[in-house]
Design an enzyme around this catalytic site. Structure first.
Site, PDB file in Angstrom:
ATOM      1  CB  CYS A  10      -0.901   0.059   1.174  1.00  0.00           C
ATOM      2  SG  CYS A  10      -2.057  -1.462   1.409  1.00  0.00           S
ATOM      3  N   GLY A  30      -1.043   0.884  -4.916  1.00  0.00           N
ATOM      4  CA  GLY A  30      -2.236   0.085  -4.615  1.00  0.00           C
ATOM      5  C   GLY A  30      -3.486   0.594  -5.369  1.00  0.00           C
ATOM      6  CG  ASN A  40       3.306  -0.366   2.708  1.00  0.00           C
ATOM      7  OD1 ASN A  40       2.606  -1.567   2.232  1.00  0.00           O
ATOM      8  ND2 ASN A  40       4.401  -0.068   2.504  1.00  0.00           N
ATOM      9  N   GLY A  41       1.785  -2.966   4.978  1.00  0.00           N
ATOM     10  CA  GLY A  41       2.288  -4.125   5.481  1.00  0.00           C
ATOM     11  C   GLY A  41       1.410  -5.208   5.766  1.00  0.00           C
ATOM     12  CE1 TYR A  82       5.161  -5.318 -11.140  1.00  0.00           C
ATOM     13  CE2 TYR A  82       4.365  -5.136  -8.996  1.00  0.00           C
ATOM     14  CZ  TYR A  82       4.054  -5.182 -10.170  1.00  0.00           C
ATOM     15  OH  TYR A  82       2.929  -4.994 -10.986  1.00  0.00           O
ATOM     16  CB  THR A 100       8.672  -2.782 -13.392  1.00  0.00           C
ATOM     17  OG1 THR A 100       7.320  -2.306 -13.228  1.00  0.00           O
ATOM     18  CG2 THR A 100       9.691  -2.571 -12.171  1.00  0.00           C
ATOM     19  CG  ASP A 148       8.498  -9.133 -16.943  1.00  0.00           C
ATOM     20  OD1 ASP A 148       8.467  -7.999 -16.528  1.00  0.00           O
ATOM     21  OD2 ASP A 148       7.600  -9.858 -16.858  1.00  0.00           O
ATOM     22  CG  ASP A 149       9.073  -6.639 -12.807  1.00  0.00           C
ATOM     23  OD1 ASP A 149       8.534  -7.476 -11.841  1.00  0.00           O
ATOM     24  OD2 ASP A 149       8.263  -6.101 -13.742  1.00  0.00           O
TER      25      ASP A 149
END
Length: 512
Positions: free
Chosen positions: A2, A28, A101-102, A257, A303, A365-366
């Site tokens: 988030c 998010g 966030n987490g 990412y 990314t 790609d990442d």
């Protein structure tokens, strides 16, 4: 994952919060919310959807006040819905709102403690609501009419003793101030900045430094592991380390990412990290295939673009943009259900045949998580005329679930969990597949840091930085995160649409 932000200003902070959340939208896309404090009154608006869709002019006019917090939500462990949009609120003590966030790894046990011992009610299964109630309880135990910074820090010491896992949070005490704090391992990011205005200094706490940059704030520093930064409503700032045995173990997947390339995290440039990922990957290609026949390097936007540029430069091969991205499609990584992700990939990318026709193409790609996206993109490259399609990942194989705030798929849905590189190569349909080595990824992200740190790399090596992640816990996550369970929850939400969360009771401003 988030995005969070908190601002203490000298005038209305609603637009600053809105613009900051827009900058953090990549963190998010499920829900967004803002709550402000205006002379002891809370004004709240939150709902499912993107920032631009949740907030209208009428909402912004009602979000008055010189301090506030905001949140963009990406649901972890598969849970979603308007009831879990943040910021969350409890009215006692003082009136506290929180954005988080987490992921708390002991949320289930804490939920029982909150009910039985703290005598508090939880309305959702959100670990963010658990974190808020733990903080509120610890603060209420001090039994102070007007909380000081030291008392807020004492409460957060109690939070650290009770909560495990990853959490970066901002909390607002109505009429008093805003506090930002970070778990003792610093797994999730949080930065602190300031801006000088004609009326005095304004302050911001945010997930990424780009939120500060966009609003003209100067990055002062990262909030340290276990540290709390308290800014009262008059702009006085105090900070303290509130946890024992702190260490800096930031999530390395932020660099791979999630974070924007123009962010600084713990003093490290995400952009430079990704450049170095490209350099390291090129070195591995030279070692394994010194006589490679790659004609062109093409990134899978967005990314991986930074890594792909430097990879091409190091190989001495042409770099080209071979895919055009539809920017009105969300990040497929966080979409529920395999069929929805497959459909979204075709809507999201379109190939430019000129860049593929009769060429040996190296796609970059990442990372590779489920393998859904890359297998479809390889097919698109072949349909566009590529002679051979090679595939590279700027990260190592993702073999294990994340328990610290990233809603990784169930282990059974991770393409690399029980497969060798050769098996994955065959599964996705590539002519050749190469992954970054973990040692090189860590080196890419750590270079330039002046802080001692040990990255949290559990999705790659299965080593969890906290000591409470058991097989039983992982099995429970497996049941919650598999696509079948997610689709079932999505259908249930469609059948039983709950009332909008912003139609608040508890004395909050009805900001419809």
């Amino acid at each position: 994952m988030c995005g969070i932000v908190g601002v203490v200003g000298k005038s209305n902070v609603n637009l600053t919060l809105y613009d900051s959340l827009t900058v953090l939208q990549h963190r998010g896309q499920d829900a967004a919310g803002i709550v402000t404090s205006d002379h002891g009154k809370l004004n709240l608006r939150k709902d499912n959807g993107l920032v631009r869709d949740v907030f209208r002019t009428s909402h912004m006019k009602n979000l008055t006040g010189t301090m506030g917090i905001g949140h963009v939500r990406y649901p972890t462990a598969g849970s979603s819905g308007p009831a879990q949009a943040q910021p969350l609120y409890v009215n006692s003590p003082y009136g506290i709102s929180l954005a988080h966030n987490g992921n708390l790894t002991n949320a289930k046990d804490l939920s029982d403690d909150i009910f039985r011992d703290d005598l508090r009610h939880l309305n959702t299964d959100s670990d963010s609501e658990v974190l808020l109630n733990v903080f509120a309880h610890e603060l209420q135990q001090l039994n102070k009419f007007k909380p000081t910074a030291d008392e807020v820090f004492t409460a957060i010491e109690g939070v650290h003793k009770r909560c495990r896992g990853a959490y970066a949070a901002v909390a607002m005490l109505v009429g008093y101030g805003i506090v930002g704090f970070r778990d003792k391992n610093g797994i999730r990011p949080l930065v602190f900045g300031e801006k000088r205005t004609r009326k005095g200094y304004e302050y911001m706490l945010a997930s990424e430094s780009v939120a500060l940059d966009s609003q003209g704030f100067k990055l002062v520093r990262d909030v340290a592991p276990g540290e709390a930064v308290y800014i009262d409503q008059d702009g006085n700032v105090e900070s303290k380390i509130c946890a024992d045995n702190v260490s800096l173990n930031p999530c390395i997947f932020e660099h791979v990412y999630f974070a924007r390339p123009d962010s600084l995290m713990d003093g490290i440039s995400v952009y430079k990290s990704r450049l170095r990922m490209g350099e390291k990957l090129a070195e591995k290609i030279k070692r394994e295939r010194p006589d490679h026949d790659i004609d062109v390097v093409i990134p899978i936007p967005d990314t991986s673009r930074t890594s792909a540029v430097e990879l091409a430069n190091s190989l001495g091969v042409k770099y080209r943009e071979g895919f055009v991205k539809n920017r009105y499609i969300g990040r497929t990584f966080i979409m529920p259900g395999q069929s929805q992700r497959k459909k979204s990939v075709k809507q999201k990318l379109n190939a430019i045949p000129l860049e593929f026709q009769d060429k040996n193409v190296l796609l970059v790609d990442d990372s590779i998580v489920r393998g859904t996206t890359c297998s479809q993109i390889i097919e698109m490259a072949r349909d566009a005329g590529a002679r051979k399609v090679y595939f590279s990942s700027a990260a190592p194989p993702v073999r294990y679930p994340n328990v610290y705030g990233i809603d990784m798929p169930a282990v059974s849905e991770l393409i690399a969990h029980d497969k060798s590189v050769e098996q994955i190569e065959k599964k996705i349909g590539a002519d050749w597949l190469i992954f970054q080595d973990l040692e090189d990824l860590i080196s890419s992200c750590a270079e330039g840091s002046i802080l001692p740190m040990d990255f949290e790399c559990s999705v790659f090596n299965g080593t969890y930085i906290t000591d409470d992640v058991t097989q039983e816990y992982l099995d429970e996550l497996e049941a919650i995160r598999n696509d079948r369970a997610k689709v079932k929850r999505q259908k249930e939400r469609n059948l039983y649409s709950p009332p909008k969360q912003n139609e608040e009771i508890l004395g909050l401003h009805n900001n419809e």
